[in-house]
Write a protein that holds these residues in place. Structure first.
Motif, mmCIF file in Angstrom:
data_model
loop_
_atom_site.group_PDB
_atom_site.id
_atom_site.type_symbol
_atom_site.label_atom_id
_atom_site.label_comp_id
_atom_site.label_asym_id
_atom_site.label_seq_id
_atom_site.Cartn_x
_atom_site.Cartn_y
_atom_site.Cartn_z
ATOM 1 N N ALA A 288 5.724 -3.824 -9.006
ATOM 2 C CA ALA A 288 5.621 -4.947 -9.901
ATOM 3 C C ALA A 288 5.987 -6.031 -9.336
ATOM 4 N N ASP A 289 7.203 -6.274 -8.400
ATOM 5 C CA ASP A 289 7.533 -7.495 -8.061
ATOM 6 C C ASP A 289 7.000 -7.583 -6.758
ATOM 7 N N ASN A 290 6.248 -7.166 -6.192
ATOM 8 C CA ASN A 290 5.583 -7.265 -4.829
ATOM 9 C C ASN A 290 6.606 -7.070 -3.874
ATOM 10 N N ASP A 291 7.579 -6.204 -3.960
ATOM 11 C CA ASP A 291 8.902 -6.156 -3.045
ATOM 12 C C ASP A 291 8.741 -4.916 -2.053
ATOM 13 N N GLY A 292 7.690 -4.637 -1.434
ATOM 14 C CA GLY A 292 7.624 -3.619 -0.621
ATOM 15 C C GLY A 292 8.525 -3.536 0.620
ATOM 16 N N TYR A 293 8.714 -4.750 1.007
ATOM 17 C CA TYR A 293 9.396 -5.086 2.196
ATOM 18 C C TYR A 293 10.900 -4.581 1.772
ATOM 19 N N GLY A 294 11.338 -5.142 0.785
ATOM 20 C CA GLY A 294 12.881 -5.010 0.178
ATOM 21 C C GLY A 294 12.801 -3.192 -0.035
ATOM 22 N N PHE A 295 11.982 -2.630 -0.525
ATOM 23 C CA PHE A 295 12.044 -1.206 -0.876
ATOM 24 C C PHE A 295 12.454 -0.382 0.585
ATOM 25 N N PHE A 296 11.589 -0.743 1.511
ATOM 26 C CA PHE A 296 11.389 -0.092 2.477
ATOM 27 C C PHE A 296 12.704 -0.249 3.536
ATOM 28 N N GLU A 297 13.226 -1.678 3.525
ATOM 29 C CA GLU A 297 14.238 -1.889 4.024
ATOM 30 C C GLU A 297 15.548 -1.302 3.795
ATOM 31 N N ALA A 298 15.718 -1.276 2.548
ATOM 32 C CA ALA A 298 16.842 -0.413 1.853
ATOM 33 C C ALA A 298 16.715 1.204 2.324
ATOM 34 N N LEU A 299 15.548 1.820 2.331
ATOM 35 C CA LEU A 299 15.448 3.237 2.759
ATOM 36 C C LEU A 299 15.671 3.219 4.260
ATOM 37 N N GLY A 300 15.601 2.342 5.050
ATOM 38 C CA GLY A 300 15.436 2.355 6.544
ATOM 39 C C GLY A 300 14.192 2.983 6.969
ATOM 40 N N ASP A 301 13.174 2.707 6.427
ATOM 41 C CA ASP A 301 11.712 3.299 6.693
ATOM 42 C C ASP A 301 10.752 2.140 7.227
ATOM 43 N N ARG A 302 11.242 1.075 7.503
ATOM 44 C CA ARG A 302 10.235 -0.097 7.978
ATOM 45 C C ARG A 302 9.952 0.340 9.315
ATOM 46 N N VAL A 303 8.558 0.299 9.968
ATOM 47 C CA VAL A 303 8.337 0.308 11.035
ATOM 48 C C VAL A 303 8.349 -1.211 11.907
ATOM 49 N N MET A 304 9.272 -1.252 12.992
ATOM 50 C CA MET A 304 9.413 -2.264 13.748
ATOM 51 C C MET A 304 9.093 -2.192 15.055
ATOM 52 N N THR A 305 7.976 -2.837 15.555
ATOM 53 C CA THR A 305 7.321 -3.226 16.855
ATOM 54 C C THR A 305 7.633 -4.474 17.671
ATOM 55 N N GLY A 306 7.935 -5.430 16.961
ATOM 56 C CA GLY A 306 7.984 -6.849 17.493
ATOM 57 C C GLY A 306 6.517 -7.069 17.708
ATOM 58 N N PHE B 64 1.011 -1.126 -0.080
ATOM 59 C CA PHE B 64 -0.008 0.190 -0.120
ATOM 60 C C PHE B 64 0.914 1.247 0.060
ATOM 61 N N LEU B 65 1.698 1.308 0.852
ATOM 62 C CA LEU B 65 2.731 2.570 1.163
ATOM 63 C C LEU B 65 3.640 2.729 -0.149
ATOM 64 N N LEU B 66 4.112 1.639 -0.777
ATOM 65 C CA LEU B 66 5.148 1.773 -1.957
ATOM 66 C C LEU B 66 3.946 2.369 -3.216
ATOM 67 N N ALA B 67 2.878 1.869 -3.364
ATOM 68 C CA ALA B 67 1.883 2.400 -4.446
ATOM 69 C C ALA B 67 1.452 3.665 -4.148
ATOM 70 N N LEU B 68 1.469 4.090 -2.797
ATOM 71 C CA LEU B 68 0.891 5.449 -2.400
ATOM 72 C C LEU B 68 1.957 6.475 -2.681
ATOM 73 N N ALA B 69 3.093 6.016 -2.369
ATOM 74 C CA ALA B 69 4.167 7.217 -2.467
ATOM 75 C C ALA B 69 4.538 7.177 -4.160
ATOM 76 N N ILE B 70 4.281 6.213 -5.137
ATOM 77 C CA ILE B 70 4.332 6.379 -6.251
ATOM 78 C C ILE B 70 3.188 7.218 -6.786
ATOM 79 N N ALA B 71 1.994 7.169 -6.282
ATOM 80 C CA ALA B 71 0.956 8.113 -6.628
ATOM 81 C C ALA B 71 1.096 9.509 -6.258
#
Length: 432
Positions: free
Chosen positions: A396-414, A341-348
């Motif tokens: 297109a590759d359904n790689d939102g996790y990899g995208f935000f991991e590379a930018l350091g923008d994941r939300v990590m709560t456990g 959702f967020l990757l698509a939102l950023a693109i839009a």
């Protein structure tokens, strides 16, 4: 800068909103007020399933009346989501695909329920994730059959109501069958809802709720999504004569299903924190569904209307929403519906000034990954480009996790040990 108590940056504000939403649904806050009267007469047993089940059991133990013997029973939760319990046993099992540990727990719960009689009481603690964790194949089916169908449904883009309809009709415990096992004992179920509409028949596949769906409905869902199930599953759905208990079944007369936490309550808690920070909240809905990238397009359009015209609300403001989007897997990347959702939102949004967003699963796990979700900022695409990351290709590759991991923008709560589904916040600031 954002005015308000100890909030100085949009990202800080978003995290505080998300944390407030999660806290509002935590079992430590919501279980005790709904605990039914516990009688000294007759047996009272406790069972439970879901990502919040252990924390719900912990809260129940703490609120248990001291004059009544300590509660006995069993709960099953996802690996890594357990809690230290005093008298109730906790088993961890696999999610989202079921495993032998979940099957063993389900069989033991059926045995506990079946051992009760008139004058006894069964307390059930259910939350999101309970459907995969509370798994007991129907006669003639195997765990492998259930795993194959569940995997295909999770990849298909089917929503949770459709998935759970099929699960109920492959199970010996879902769709009201657990309550039937306990009859004629009284059954009280405390539920933390992770489904749109908060329907007890859908939460954890409704093991203590009447099931309005049928074997024909389950077959139609598999056909609609082009899923060819194992032969044993197809035979079971076509020939079984043992339907799940339906509304009006007298064996369910002594059942009470109580929703103790839901998405709307969490969204209202987030709205309160926003107001305290002088940010106007607008709750768009607590049951927003659909393909994650399509929902993102709609949300981007609303955000642009706010930026350009101050409608339907003027900045500084935050657009809040809950529910569960779906992702139809076409690529081979690591995803999660909130990351998608967020990757698509950023693109839009394409770098729209002043627009920030966070989306995360309230249970702390976005799909099957280790993050709750992620955050986007007006410079998300610019930072990705500078790092040589193609946002459109990653989507297109359904790689939102990899995208935000590379930018350091994941939300990590456990693991948060609750689950009222996804919480989304789009923060829109006025021009500097």
């Amino acid at each position: 800068m954002i005015n308000g108590p100890e909030i100085s940056h949009p990202i800080d504000a978003l995290r505080r909103l998300f944390d407030a939403g999660v806290a509002a649904a935590h079992p430590a806050r919501v279980v005790a007020p709904h605990l039914p009267p516990i009688s000294k007469d007759g047996q009272t047993r406790v069972i439970g399933a879901g990502k919040a089940a252990a924390a719900m059991a912990q809260a129940l133990e703490k609120a248990w009346p001291p004059e009544v013997p300590a509660p006995q029973g069993l709960v099953v939760t996802r690996y890594g989501h357990g809690s230290m319990l005093e008298s109730i046993e906790c088993i961890e099992a696999s999610h989202p695909l079921p495993d032998a540990a979940g099957r063993e727990a389900a069989q033991r719960m059926v045995d506990i329920a079946d051992g009760l009689g008139e004058g006894d009481q069964l307390l059930c603690l259910l939350s999101g994730g309970g459907s995969a964790l509370l798994t007991l194949p129907a006669d003639g089916l195997t765990m492998a059959d259930q795993q194959a169908v569940s995997s295909a449904l999770l990849r298909s883009g089917a929503d949770i109501a459709d998935i759970n309809c099929v699960r109920k009709h492959l199970s010996a415990v879902k769709g009201g069958q657990l309550a039937v096992a306990a009859w004629p004992a009284r059954v009280t179920t405390l539920m933390i809802s992770d489904v749109a509409g908060d329907d007890p028949a859908t939460i954890a596949s409704g093991p203590t709720a009447a099931d309005p769906t049928t074997f024909a409905d389950a077959r139609a869902i598999l056909d609609r999504f082009g899923i060819d199930p194992p032969t044993a599953v197809r035979h079971h759905l076509e020939s079984s004569e043992q339907e799940t208990p339906k509304p009006g079944d007298p064996r369910l007369d002594g059942v009470e299903n109580i929703i103790v936490a839901r998405s709307q309550t969490s969204l209202e808690a987030m709205a309160l924190v926003a107001r305290e920070a002088a940010i106007q909240p607008l709750i768009l809905g607590d049951a927003i569904e659909g393909e994650a990238r399509e929902v993102a397009q709609v949300m981007a359009g609303i955000a642009r209307q706010v930026v350009k015209h101050g409608q339907p609300i003027a900045p500084p403001c935050v657009l809040l929403s809950g529910g569960e989007t779906t992702v139809t897997l076409r690529g081979s990347g690591r995803g999660g519906r909130n990351a998608e959702f967020l990757l698509a939102l950023a693109i839009a949004l394409d770098g729209e000034p002043g627009v920030y967003a966070l989306a995360g699963d309230s249970d702390g796990i976005d799909g099957s990954e280790d993050n709750a979700g992620a955050i986007i900022t007006p410079d998300t695409l610019a930072r990705a480009g500078a790092a040589g990351i193609d946002a459109t290709a990653r989507l297109a590759d359904n790689d939102g996790y990899g995208f935000f991991e590379a930018l350091g923008d994941r939300v990590m709560t456990g693991p948060t040990r609750t689950n009222v589904n996804d919480l989304r916040a789009i923060l829109i600031m006025p021009p500097a």
